[in-house]
Write a protein that holds these residues in place. Structure first.
Motif, PDB file in Angstrom:
ATOM      1  N   GLN A 481       5.245   8.206  53.853  1.00 61.30           N
ATOM      2  CA  GLN A 481       6.394   8.861  54.329  1.00 61.30           C
ATOM      3  C   GLN A 481       7.512   7.938  54.330  1.00 61.30           C
ATOM      4  O   GLN A 481       7.490   6.885  54.923  1.00 61.30           O
ATOM      5  N   GLY A 482       8.782   8.360  53.388  1.00 61.99           N
ATOM      6  CA  GLY A 482       9.899   7.481  53.498  1.00 61.99           C
ATOM      7  C   GLY A 482      10.187   6.386  52.658  1.00 61.99           C
ATOM      8  O   GLY A 482      11.023   5.553  52.404  1.00 61.99           O
ATOM      9  N   LYS A 483       8.854   6.213  52.184  1.00 61.16           N
ATOM     10  CA  LYS A 483       8.677   4.716  51.219  1.00 61.16           C
ATOM     11  C   LYS A 483       9.308   4.955  49.886  1.00 61.16           C
ATOM     12  O   LYS A 483       9.871   3.830  49.453  1.00 61.16           O
ATOM     13  N   PRO A 484       9.264   6.015  49.120  1.00 60.86           N
ATOM     14  CA  PRO A 484       9.951   6.281  47.891  1.00 60.86           C
ATOM     15  C   PRO A 484      11.620   5.795  48.108  1.00 60.86           C
ATOM     16  O   PRO A 484      12.067   5.167  47.262  1.00 60.86           O
ATOM     17  N   ARG A 485      12.040   6.407  49.135  1.00 61.58           N
ATOM     18  CA  ARG A 485      13.489   6.103  49.426  1.00 61.58           C
ATOM     19  C   ARG A 485      13.788   4.568  49.674  1.00 61.58           C
ATOM     20  O   ARG A 485      14.574   3.992  49.174  1.00 61.58           O
ATOM     21  N   LEU A 486      12.938   4.041  50.757  1.00 65.67           N
ATOM     22  CA  LEU A 486      12.934   2.721  50.878  1.00 65.67           C
ATOM     23  C   LEU A 486      12.929   1.870  49.446  1.00 65.67           C
ATOM     24  O   LEU A 486      13.651   0.876  49.406  1.00 65.67           O
ATOM     25  N   VAL A 487      11.686   1.836  48.800  1.00 63.30           N
ATOM     26  CA  VAL A 487      11.585   1.247  47.460  1.00 63.30           C
ATOM     27  C   VAL A 487      12.675   1.322  46.560  1.00 63.30           C
ATOM     28  O   VAL A 487      13.231   0.359  46.122  1.00 63.30           O
ATOM     29  N   LYS A 488      13.171   2.533  46.481  1.00 63.32           N
ATOM     30  CA  LYS A 488      14.286   2.725  45.454  1.00 63.32           C
ATOM     31  C   LYS A 488      15.494   2.063  45.935  1.00 63.32           C
ATOM     32  O   LYS A 488      16.153   1.080  45.132  1.00 63.32           O
ATOM     33  N   THR A 489      15.863   2.019  47.101  1.00 66.30           N
ATOM     34  CA  THR A 489      16.973   1.182  47.660  1.00 66.30           C
ATOM     35  C   THR A 489      16.695  -0.270  47.793  1.00 66.30           C
ATOM     36  O   THR A 489      17.721  -0.929  47.315  1.00 66.30           O
ATOM     37  N   MET A 490      15.592  -0.736  48.131  1.00 63.21           N
ATOM     38  CA  MET A 490      15.480  -2.134  48.053  1.00 63.21           C
ATOM     39  C   MET A 490      15.149  -2.653  46.608  1.00 63.21           C
ATOM     40  O   MET A 490      15.688  -3.862  46.386  1.00 63.21           O
ATOM     41  N   GLN A 491      14.602  -1.877  45.706  1.00 64.09           N
ATOM     42  CA  GLN A 491      14.647  -2.585  44.335  1.00 64.09           C
ATOM     43  C   GLN A 491      16.046  -2.795  43.723  1.00 64.09           C
ATOM     44  O   GLN A 491      16.504  -3.524  42.975  1.00 64.09           O
ATOM     45  N   ASP A 492      17.035  -1.755  44.143  1.00 64.80           N
ATOM     46  CA  ASP A 492      18.323  -1.786  43.768  1.00 64.80           C
ATOM     47  C   ASP A 492      19.124  -3.096  44.511  1.00 64.80           C
ATOM     48  O   ASP A 492      19.609  -4.051  44.146  1.00 64.80           O
ATOM     49  N   TYR A 493      19.196  -2.957  45.824  1.00 63.72           N
ATOM     50  CA  TYR A 493      19.885  -3.736  46.550  1.00 63.72           C
ATOM     51  C   TYR A 493      19.381  -5.332  46.575  1.00 63.72           C
ATOM     52  O   TYR A 493      19.987  -6.210  46.478  1.00 63.72           O
ATOM     53  N   GLU A 541      21.399  -0.510  41.081  1.00 62.54           N
ATOM     54  CA  GLU A 541      20.842   0.610  40.368  1.00 62.54           C
ATOM     55  C   GLU A 541      21.187   0.718  38.992  1.00 62.54           C
ATOM     56  O   GLU A 541      20.066   1.090  37.785  1.00 62.54           O
ATOM     57  N   ARG A 542      22.442   0.198  38.575  1.00 57.57           N
ATOM     58  CA  ARG A 542      22.562   0.243  37.105  1.00 57.57           C
ATOM     59  C   ARG A 542      21.693  -0.862  36.273  1.00 57.57           C
ATOM     60  O   ARG A 542      21.079  -0.681  35.019  1.00 57.57           O
ATOM     61  N   ILE A 543      21.487  -2.019  36.928  1.00 53.71           N
ATOM     62  CA  ILE A 543      20.824  -2.971  36.273  1.00 53.71           C
ATOM     63  C   ILE A 543      19.170  -2.502  36.126  1.00 53.71           C
ATOM     64  O   ILE A 543      18.508  -2.681  35.161  1.00 53.71           O
ATOM     65  N   TYR A 544      18.687  -2.003  37.194  1.00 56.40           N
ATOM     66  CA  TYR A 544      17.237  -1.316  37.480  1.00 56.40           C
ATOM     67  C   TYR A 544      17.034  -0.242  36.351  1.00 56.40           C
ATOM     68  O   TYR A 544      15.986  -0.238  35.598  1.00 56.40           O
ATOM     69  N   ASN A 545      18.146   0.746  36.035  1.00 52.93           N
ATOM     70  CA  ASN A 545      17.877   1.675  35.119  1.00 52.93           C
ATOM     71  C   ASN A 545      18.073   1.058  33.647  1.00 52.93           C
ATOM     72  O   ASN A 545      17.306   1.473  32.737  1.00 52.93           O
ATOM     73  N   LEU A 546      18.867  -0.017  33.340  1.00 57.79           N
ATOM     74  CA  LEU A 546      18.852  -0.336  32.099  1.00 57.79           C
ATOM     75  C   LEU A 546      17.426  -1.181  31.876  1.00 57.79           C
ATOM     76  O   LEU A 546      16.974  -0.981  30.587  1.00 57.79           O
ATOM     77  N   ALA A 599       3.955  10.280  45.637  1.00 56.64           N
ATOM     78  CA  ALA A 599       4.941   9.506  45.789  1.00 56.64           C
ATOM     79  C   ALA A 599       5.961   9.048  44.596  1.00 56.64           C
ATOM     80  O   ALA A 599       7.134   8.926  44.772  1.00 56.64           O
ATOM     81  N   LEU A 600       5.140   8.838  43.371  1.00 56.29           N
ATOM     82  CA  LEU A 600       6.094   8.978  42.008  1.00 56.29           C
ATOM     83  C   LEU A 600       7.181   9.925  42.009  1.00 56.29           C
ATOM     84  O   LEU A 600       8.106   9.909  41.622  1.00 56.29           O
ATOM     85  N   ASN A 601       6.286  11.243  42.221  1.00 58.19           N
ATOM     86  CA  ASN A 601       7.668  12.344  41.817  1.00 58.19           C
ATOM     87  C   ASN A 601       8.642  12.064  42.836  1.00 58.19           C
ATOM     88  O   ASN A 601       9.836  12.614  42.283  1.00 58.19           O
ATOM     89  N   GLU A 602       8.470  12.004  44.096  1.00 53.88           N
ATOM     90  CA  GLU A 602       9.450  11.663  45.044  1.00 53.88           C
ATOM     91  C   GLU A 602      10.630  10.598  44.569  1.00 53.88           C
ATOM     92  O   GLU A 602      11.643  10.936  44.554  1.00 53.88           O
ATOM     93  N   TYR A 603       9.735   9.433  44.254  1.00 55.04           N
ATOM     94  CA  TYR A 603      10.596   8.316  43.712  1.00 55.04           C
ATOM     95  C   TYR A 603      11.483   8.408  42.670  1.00 55.04           C
ATOM     96  O   TYR A 603      12.697   8.435  42.358  1.00 55.04           O
ATOM     97  N   TYR A 604      10.722   9.256  41.355  1.00 56.61           N
ATOM     98  CA  TYR A 604      11.598   9.804  40.120  1.00 56.61           C
ATOM     99  C   TYR A 604      12.731  10.381  40.355  1.00 56.61           C
ATOM    100  O   TYR A 604      13.764  10.312  40.002  1.00 56.61           O
ATOM    101  N   GLU A 605      12.572  11.384  41.391  1.00 58.36           N
ATOM    102  CA  GLU A 605      13.602  12.378  41.703  1.00 58.36           C
ATOM    103  C   GLU A 605      14.776  11.586  42.521  1.00 58.36           C
ATOM    104  O   GLU A 605      15.890  11.969  41.944  1.00 58.36           O
ATOM    105  N   LEU A 606      14.551  10.809  43.246  1.00 54.82           N
ATOM    106  CA  LEU A 606      15.482  10.117  44.055  1.00 54.82           C
ATOM    107  C   LEU A 606      16.310   9.149  42.985  1.00 54.82           C
ATOM    108  O   LEU A 606      17.275   9.079  43.076  1.00 54.82           O
ATOM    109  N   ARG A 607      15.371   8.773  42.163  1.00 59.53           N
ATOM    110  CA  ARG A 607      16.186   7.777  41.076  1.00 59.53           C
ATOM    111  C   ARG A 607      17.048   8.618  40.078  1.00 59.53           C
ATOM    112  O   ARG A 607      17.753   8.029  39.096  1.00 59.53           O
TER     113      ARG A 607
END
Lengths: 634, 92
Positions: A481-493, A541-546, A599-607
């Motif tokens: 719970q809450g981890k997809p958002r944590l991971v997305k933010t931390m991978q970018d930041y 986020e731009r770097i991560y998406n590229l 978790a991937l569903n939520e992560y992909y959606e957040l991304r």
């Protein structure tokens, strides 16, 4: 542009030509430096589907705006290229004095392409560069090569990154050694250097870098250094280095043991931070400007010699050659670490490959004859023999040098079941069953299982861990719970931006004092960009998406794939993690395929990615990447 | 008496000792007792705001099961086999 030299150095090894190029300032503003710059350059210049060992592959050695000014942790080099381990975009970074010296020598990045017809090394000094013969260095260890280069150049202030015999022999997880004390271990980019007949790069620089607001930065650095010295947040790191992780990892039930079959090691007290201080500790080192000095120096004599001249093992290595292999002798860890350093092997991948081989031996999948002797759990002789066999590609070592993904395919007999990797890269020393954020991060990282992409769950179990980024409420390390958002933010930041600034990630982990606001302030003082935290994270986020689009583009070469094919099957974890842990601090924890899928569903959606894990056109447009939308269009 | 185990914390204050036995019903009392035995521990563990410093994990073992303590200094620990103090090590 403030904070940059504004120049790149390009080397065509096939033609033995060297030239300078202007740094595209628009590119720097969009991708900063380090990993961001490397990904942007390689995305533009690498053809789809090339062999990582072909002359068409390129390596980008890049620093960022934080190199030069006296920012604690601000001396890191990021190397980017197509990884021979994963076949995807790989990167790896190292600290120490080379990055600072390279920036002072006048370059923000060195781009290496082609293949030399003979072994060479690159010598860069204050805006001048030349390729020199490395024939006599070929076959030598990292330490011998470095010392020979420094001797030849006659300047002991020269800093060298070099490969060892493992890189020359195209071991797919060969590392790049900086000063033989700081290592770019992951992704096998040392083997790419080997494939190009490039033994080393030596740099010496005396230039200065202009920054936008020296007074503002000086004030911030004083404040930061004071906090590091007095607020207690770095005490444990200063006293133990990353060895401070060993005992807590065992306590929490996340220390990989016996090839990830268990997550507690009953002999941890013989290899934890206190044990290391008592047995092999011989001092500490630092990177430029950093008052923490987390790097450990070790010394061991007799049967298992280890020299204090080389870099000592960090937590990852302690676990990879300790609990993972059921070895509880710190001297054996020190010796194995030294052999990896000298041969130029990534200690994580090497440890996991040996653990794989030990399990093969235990199950009768690899014989004594194939392995050149016994390979029992915890046997020092077997560990050292395998390191040598892998480096020189002898016997079963030749297969293990390919990494566990390829080795298990070659060996068969069900060994894929205990080949512990994600996307071909061996798993780091944090079992994700006990920290679900790492599970998502391992699965989704563009370069395979990497523990330095997303901050670890333990830091977010308390209130107000990083409120500036929206993480004020405690989260259990064991929950999704809450981890997809944590991971997305931390991978970018953290993952993308720290590697692009470039700066040490350890000082940014709360409650340590390099807080988000201070990091952004430091960037503004150096560059004068005047950005806020929101824009800072957006650049990450731009770097991560590229990087993700690069991956999608690569997938097109697979049979049956086309534009718009799914990447979801790559975002997977080894099946072993679906087994519940039988004991320890994470007892009962597992990662079922269904849990990961949710978790991937939520992560992909957040991304803003589609259900196949591919960035959508609108997400790319939002990130000012509209020029590459055609790469993902169905 | 409560057994306290130190995991990769305070080697300079404890002289490398890995455990100690001290009096105390609450975390605050345990930390005060530890500070008497090893001066300096209290200043490391309790921040300027008077709360437990977030760089540490404090755990308690009961019946062989180890779980994190709530970071409340005045809450009674109760019957425990041992208290463990370790750094929050989050990667590296």
């Amino acid at each position: 542009m403030k904070g940059y030299n504004g120049r790149l150095l390009r080397i065509d090894l096939s033609q033995h030509k060297i030239w300078e190029e202007d740094l595209d300032l628009g590119l720097a503003r969009k991708f900063v430096g380090g990993r961001g710059l490397g990904v942007a350059i390689l995305f533009r210049e690498l053809d789809n589907g090339i062999d990582p060992f072909s002359p068409q592959n390129k390596l980008v050695f890049a620093v960022g705006p934080f190199e030069g000014p006296p920012i604690p942790g601000g001396s890191r080099l990021v190397i980017t290229g197509k990884s021979p381990l994963t076949g995807l975009l790989g990167d790896s970074d190292l600290g120490g004095y080379f990055p600072l010296e390279m920036k002072r020598a006048g370059y923000d990045a060195i781009i290496v392409e082609g293949k030399s017809d003979r072994p060479v090394y690159l010598w860069v000094k204050d805006g001048c560069a030349e390729l020199r013969d490395a024939g006599v260095l070929w076959g030598r260890t990292t330490f011998e090569a470095q010392n020979a280069i420094i001797g030849e150049l006659g300047d002991d202030k020269v800093k060298v990154v070099t490969i060892g015999p493992a890189g020359e022999n195209l071991v797919r997880y060969a590392c790049i050694a900086g000063e033989v004390r700081y290592f770019a271990g992951r992704s096998g980019l040392g083997a790419v250097m080997g494939s190009k007949n490039l033994k080393a790069i030596a740099v010496r620089g005396t230039g200065k870098i202009d920054i936008a607001d020296p007074e503002g930065l000086s004030r911030l650095v004083r404040e930061l250094n004071h906090a590091i010295r007095t607020d207690g947040s770095c005490d444990s790191l200063a006293k133990y280095g990353t060895w401070n992780s060993t005992a807590p990892a065992n306590l929490n039930g996340i220390i990989p043991t016996k090839n990830f079959r268990f997550t507690t090691f009953d002999k941890t007290s013989e290899i934890d931070g206190d044990a290391m201080l008592r047995t092999i500790y011989a001092g500490h080192r630092t990177c430029p400007w950093c008052p923490v000095a987390c790097r450990r120096v070790v010394k061991s004599d007799g049967q298992y010699p280890a020299s204090p001249d080389l870099g000592g093992p960090q937590y990852e290595t302690v676990a990879a050659f300790g609990s993972l292999l059921l070895n509880s002798d710190p001297r054996v860890i020190a010796r194995a670490n030294e052999l990896c350093n000298l041969y130029g092997l990534d200690t994580i991948s090497a440890g996991v490959s040996i653990a794989f081989a030990m399990e093969c031996y235990e199950r009768g999948t690899l014989s004594r004859q194939e392995l050149g002797g016994d390979l029992k759990w915890g046997d020092p002789g077997g560990i050292f023999r395998m390191l040598e066999d892998i480096t020189y590609r002898r016997g079963a070592g030749d297969v293990l040098a390919e990494g566990v993904m390829r080795a298990s395919k070659a060996i068969g007999k069900g060994s894929e079941e205990w080949a512990m990797h994600v996307k071909g890269m061996e798993l780091p020393m944090h079992d994700p069953r006990g920290k679900k954020g790492q599970a998502i991060s391992y699965a989704t990282s563009m370069k395979g299982a990497d523990h330095m992409e997303s901050m670890h769950d333990e830091a977010f179990q308390r209130e107000s861990a990083l409120p500036q980024l929206g993480f004020a409420v405690p989260m259990s390390r064991k929950d999704f719970q809450g981890k997809p958002r944590l991971v997305k933010t931390m991978q970018d930041y953290w993952g993308a931006m720290a590697d692009s600034l470039t700066v040490c990630k350890l000082l940014m982990i709360p409650p340590r004092p390099f807080s988000p606001q201070r990091v952004v302030d430091a960037l503004n003082y150096v560059t004068g960009w005047g950005i806020d935290l929101e824009e800072f994270v957006r650049i990450g986020e731009r770097i991560y998406n590229l990087g993700r689009v690069f991956l999608a583009r690569e997938l097109r070469r697979e049979p049956g794939s086309g534009k718009g094919a799914s990447l979801r099957h790559l975002d997977a974890l080894p099946a072993r993690f679906s087994e519940p842990l039988a004991s320890g601090g994470s007892q009962g924890e597992r990662i079922s395929p269904e849990d990961l899928d949710r978790a991937l569903n939520e992560y992909y959606e957040l991304r803003g990615w589609n259900p196949g894990g591919i960035p959508t056109a609108s997400k790319l447009q939002e990130l000012e990447l509209q020029d590459i939308v055609g790469e993902i269009a169905p | 008496m409560t057994k306290v185990r130190f995991l990769s914390v305070f080697p300079d204050l404890t002289g490398g000792r890995r455990e100690s036995e001290v009096e105390g019903r609450t975390l605050r009392e345990i930390i005060a007792s530890l500070d008497e035995a090893f001066p300096g521990i209290k200043a490391r563990m309790i921040g300027p705001g008077g709360t437990l410093y977030p760089g540490f994990m404090v755990l308690a073992t009961r019946g062989g099961k180890t779980e994190p303590c709530r970071p409340e200094l005045d809450m009674e620990i109760g019957d425990v086999d041992e208290v463990i103090i370790a750094p929050v090590a989050a990667g590296g």
